[in-house]
Design a protein around this motif. Structure first.
Motif, mmCIF file in Angstrom:
data_model
loop_
_atom_site.group_PDB
_atom_site.id
_atom_site.type_symbol
_atom_site.label_atom_id
_atom_site.label_comp_id
_atom_site.label_asym_id
_atom_site.label_seq_id
_atom_site.Cartn_x
_atom_site.Cartn_y
_atom_site.Cartn_z
ATOM 1 N N LEU A 164 0.858 -1.192 0.000
ATOM 2 C CA LEU A 164 0.000 0.000 0.000
ATOM 3 C C LEU A 164 0.892 1.238 0.000
ATOM 4 O O LEU A 164 2.109 1.124 0.169
ATOM 5 C CB LEU A 164 -0.899 0.003 1.244
ATOM 6 C CG LEU A 164 -1.777 -1.237 1.456
ATOM 7 C CD1 LEU A 164 -2.512 -1.145 2.792
ATOM 8 C CD2 LEU A 164 -2.770 -1.389 0.315
ATOM 9 N N PHE A 165 0.276 2.420 -0.166
ATOM 10 C CA PHE A 165 1.108 3.631 -0.153
ATOM 11 C C PHE A 165 0.357 4.821 0.439
ATOM 12 O O PHE A 165 -0.881 4.795 0.560
ATOM 13 C CB PHE A 165 1.613 3.969 -1.560
ATOM 14 C CG PHE A 165 0.517 4.250 -2.554
ATOM 15 C CD1 PHE A 165 0.013 5.539 -2.699
ATOM 16 C CD2 PHE A 165 -0.011 3.241 -3.335
ATOM 17 C CE1 PHE A 165 -1.000 5.802 -3.612
ATOM 18 C CE2 PHE A 165 -1.031 3.493 -4.252
ATOM 19 C CZ PHE A 165 -1.525 4.777 -4.394
ATOM 20 N N GLY A 166 1.120 5.834 0.805
ATOM 21 C CA GLY A 166 0.576 7.119 1.234
ATOM 22 C C GLY A 166 -0.040 7.096 2.625
ATOM 23 O O GLY A 166 -0.028 6.077 3.314
ATOM 24 N N PRO A 167 -0.584 8.262 3.046
ATOM 25 C CA PRO A 167 -1.140 8.389 4.393
ATOM 26 C C PRO A 167 -2.249 7.371 4.705
ATOM 27 O O PRO A 167 -2.324 6.872 5.827
ATOM 28 C CB PRO A 167 -1.713 9.816 4.399
ATOM 29 C CG PRO A 167 -0.941 10.545 3.347
ATOM 30 C CD PRO A 167 -0.576 9.536 2.316
ATOM 31 N N GLU A 168 -3.074 7.014 3.687
ATOM 32 C CA GLU A 168 -4.136 6.030 3.952
ATOM 33 C C GLU A 168 -3.517 4.663 4.227
ATOM 34 O O GLU A 168 -4.018 3.891 5.045
ATOM 35 C CB GLU A 168 -5.115 5.901 2.769
ATOM 36 C CG GLU A 168 -5.860 7.183 2.404
ATOM 37 C CD GLU A 168 -5.010 8.142 1.581
ATOM 38 O OE1 GLU A 168 -4.061 7.667 0.913
ATOM 39 O OE2 GLU A 168 -5.273 9.356 1.632
ATOM 40 N N GLY A 169 -2.442 4.374 3.519
ATOM 41 C CA GLY A 169 -1.744 3.100 3.743
ATOM 42 C C GLY A 169 -1.218 3.010 5.168
ATOM 43 O O GLY A 169 -1.293 1.954 5.808
ATOM 44 N N VAL A 189 9.705 9.945 11.434
ATOM 45 C CA VAL A 189 10.254 11.205 11.939
ATOM 46 C C VAL A 189 9.319 12.353 11.552
ATOM 47 O O VAL A 189 8.793 12.387 10.430
ATOM 48 C CB VAL A 189 11.702 11.435 11.428
ATOM 49 C CG1 VAL A 189 11.785 11.466 9.916
ATOM 50 C CG2 VAL A 189 12.292 12.712 12.023
ATOM 51 N N GLY A 190 9.050 13.239 12.517
ATOM 52 C CA GLY A 190 8.305 14.461 12.225
ATOM 53 C C GLY A 190 6.803 14.295 12.196
ATOM 54 O O GLY A 190 6.246 13.246 12.543
ATOM 55 N N ALA A 191 6.132 15.374 11.716
ATOM 56 C CA ALA A 191 4.675 15.454 11.759
ATOM 57 C C ALA A 191 3.997 14.365 10.935
ATOM 58 O O ALA A 191 2.827 14.042 11.180
ATOM 59 C CB ALA A 191 4.231 16.829 11.251
ATOM 60 N N ALA A 192 4.695 13.770 9.960
ATOM 61 C CA ALA A 192 4.092 12.715 9.135
ATOM 62 C C ALA A 192 3.625 11.543 9.988
ATOM 63 O O ALA A 192 2.768 10.763 9.566
ATOM 64 C CB ALA A 192 5.088 12.244 8.077
ATOM 65 N N GLY A 193 4.161 11.411 11.190
ATOM 66 C CA GLY A 193 3.771 10.292 12.065
ATOM 67 C C GLY A 193 2.566 10.596 12.932
ATOM 68 O O GLY A 193 2.069 9.706 13.635
ATOM 69 N N LEU A 194 2.073 11.828 12.884
ATOM 70 C CA LEU A 194 1.020 12.222 13.837
ATOM 71 C C LEU A 194 -0.286 11.453 13.645
ATOM 72 O O LEU A 194 -0.802 10.850 14.586
ATOM 73 C CB LEU A 194 0.778 13.738 13.740
ATOM 74 C CG LEU A 194 -0.391 14.274 14.572
ATOM 75 C CD1 LEU A 194 -0.198 14.001 16.050
ATOM 76 C CD2 LEU A 194 -0.572 15.781 14.355
ATOM 77 N N LEU A 195 -0.839 11.478 12.416
ATOM 78 C CA LEU A 195 -2.174 10.883 12.232
ATOM 79 C C LEU A 195 -2.194 9.375 12.493
ATOM 80 O O LEU A 195 -3.089 8.899 13.206
ATOM 81 C CB LEU A 195 -2.744 11.243 10.856
ATOM 82 C CG LEU A 195 -3.124 12.737 10.734
ATOM 83 C CD1 LEU A 195 -3.673 13.041 9.350
ATOM 84 C CD2 LEU A 195 -4.117 13.161 11.816
ATOM 85 N N PRO A 196 -1.230 8.606 11.972
ATOM 86 C CA PRO A 196 -1.263 7.175 12.321
ATOM 87 C C PRO A 196 -1.120 6.933 13.829
ATOM 88 O O PRO A 196 -1.725 5.994 14.358
ATOM 89 C CB PRO A 196 -0.099 6.566 11.535
ATOM 90 C CG PRO A 196 0.636 7.686 10.896
ATOM 91 C CD PRO A 196 -0.227 8.899 10.927
ATOM 92 N N THR A 197 -0.371 7.787 14.513
ATOM 93 C CA THR A 197 -0.215 7.606 15.965
ATOM 94 C C THR A 197 -1.542 7.882 16.677
ATOM 95 O O THR A 197 -1.953 7.135 17.575
ATOM 96 C CB THR A 197 0.891 8.540 16.501
ATOM 97 O OG1 THR A 197 2.091 8.269 15.765
ATOM 98 C CG2 THR A 197 1.155 8.315 17.979
#
Ligand code: NAD
Ligand code: MG
Length: 389
Positions: free
Chosen positions: A77-82, A100-108
């Motif tokens: 899969l790919f991207g934020p939905e993945g 690393v960084g804000a990219a981890g916020l939503l899955p967390t």
């Protein structure tokens, strides 16, 4: 048997996590792995650990990964939905949050909403969302175990390994190595290169956190992280320079006791602590040899040398959206420094400028915080462009 999702499996924390996991084939199954761009490394991990799902940054990279895994049952899969699917997989009960960084916020946050066990390395997620993430954790009954070595040390030193009792705990002491520029003449910091800033004396880490360690913005982020994790006011969190990185942090009690956690500077200790909790499991870390170390040193942090600490204290005092603004500005400024677009001292100068430009307001919803994060990134880029003209 615990089912694991490793967000950021190709990074420094991700690889260390897989190293510990591989030592305990009867305790853990890797169910989902995620990476951004390092496809070759992720393919090797998929061949070794056979996850159900592997996630990459975009569709093109997903095609590349598939071609490297011809006969595999791993779904790509790919991207934020993945990332969300990787976290929410029904066989995943434990999520290592190590993007690393804000990219981890939503899955967390999703992992917290789903009541999973979260091993939190991604400190930026908590700095950005603060009370919002803590509230989601409390409401869902998720378990939040700190992996950042300082917070993991404090967690280990607190009563019953959970919340600090304000009547018993007088203060928390975060130790800091001081990074590569602890003794470098301040007037030469203008010449610092990305390679010098990433050469940490004690820890091997990703590039962004290595630069943060050199400016001590890392300790600033950790101050805010500790404030939320342990519900301690920032003025009760001290920063102590301890160049050997042997004591990972301390808790001072009202009776005069100071409890510390010591160990080799190797992230596999806090990772194994989180993976095994409430049991202790082996990590592959060599035992600390006190005789060989001989002595431990401590000194206060010089805020003239490390002005990022003052910025973080102010953001921690203001709370609201200030920590998210500071974090976003820092992420953009550090990346620009790594790309040689700004000088080293400009990192902190630009963060200061952004903090002065965007007022802090109450961080009432996640949407608000995310929009402020975006705004702060745009402002930071604008200020960087203005300096280049
Ligand atoms: P790293 O740069 O080595 O790895 C980052 C990982 O995140 C990689 O797997 C990368 O693929 C992934 N990633 C990056 N951008 C992404 C994006 N936009 N979307 C999806 N995935 C993305 O970093 P690291 O040193 O492993 O640090 C990870 C986190 O752990 C950071 O928040 C850091 O502050 C924290 N931490 C690290 C250490 C350490 O010793 N390395 C110690 C304490 C805390
Ligand atoms: Mg740390």
């Amino acid at each position: 048997m615990r089912g694991l999702c490793i967000l950021g499996s190709t990074g420094s924390i991700g690889e260390n996590t897989l190293d510990v996991v591989a030592r305990h084939p009867y305790l853990f199954r890797v169910k989902t792995l995620t990476a951004n761009t390092q496809i070759d490394k992720l393919a090797k991990q998929c061949i070794q650990f056979q996850p159900e799902i592997a996630v990459v940054g975009n569709a093109e990279l997903a095609q590349k990964l598939k071609s490297l895994l011809p006969n595999s049952s791993t779904q790509v899969l790919f991207g934020p939905e993945g990332l969300i699917e990787a976290v929410m997989h029904h066989q995943v009960d434990t999520v290592m949050s190590a993007i690393v960084g804000a990219a981890g916020l939503l899955p967390t946050i999703e992992a917290a909403r789903a009541g999973k066990r979260i091993l939190l390395a991604n400190k930026e997620a908590l700095v950005i969302s603060g009370q919002i993430l803590m509230d989601v954790v409390a409401q869902s009954g998720a378990e939040l175990l700190p992996i950042d070595s300082e917070h993991n040390a404090i967690y280990q030193c607190l009563p019953h390994n959970n919340q600090s009792n304000p009547l018993e705990v007088e203060e928390l002491l975060l130790t800091a190595s001081g990074g590569p520029f602890l003794h470098r003449p301040i007037d030469t910091l203008i010449n610092v290169t990305p390679e010098e800033a990433c050469a940490h004396p004690n820890w091997v880490m990703g590039r962004k956190i290595s630069v943060d360690s050199s400016t001590m913005m890392n300790k600033g982020l950790e101050l805010i992280e500790a404030m939320w994790l342990f519900q301690m006011p920032q003025e009760k969190i001290q920063i102590v320079i301890h160049p050997q990185s042997v004591i990972h942090s301390l808790v001072r009690y009202v009776d005069g006791s100071l409890l510390a956690q010591l160990g080799e500077p190797d992230m596999r200790t806090p990772i194994a602590f989180g993976l095994g909790w409430p049991q202790r499991i082996t990590s592959g870390v060599k035992p600390l040899d006190m005789m060989q170390i001989g002595q431990l040193n401590f000194m206060p942090a010089d805020v003239k040398r490390f002005p990022a600490i003052l910025l973080a204290r102010e953001a921690a005092r203001l709370k609201g959206t200030a920590p998210a603004i500071m974090n976003a500005a820092n992420e953009v400024a550090v990346e620009s420094f790594l790309n040689r677009q700004i000088t080293y001292p400009q990192i902190v100068q630009i963060i200061t400028q952004v903090l002065e430009n965007i007022p802090s307001e109450p961080a009432t919803t996640l949407d608000l915080v995310l929009s402020i994060d975006q705004l702060a990134r745009e402002k930071t880029k604008q200020f960087i462009r203005e300096r280049q003209q």
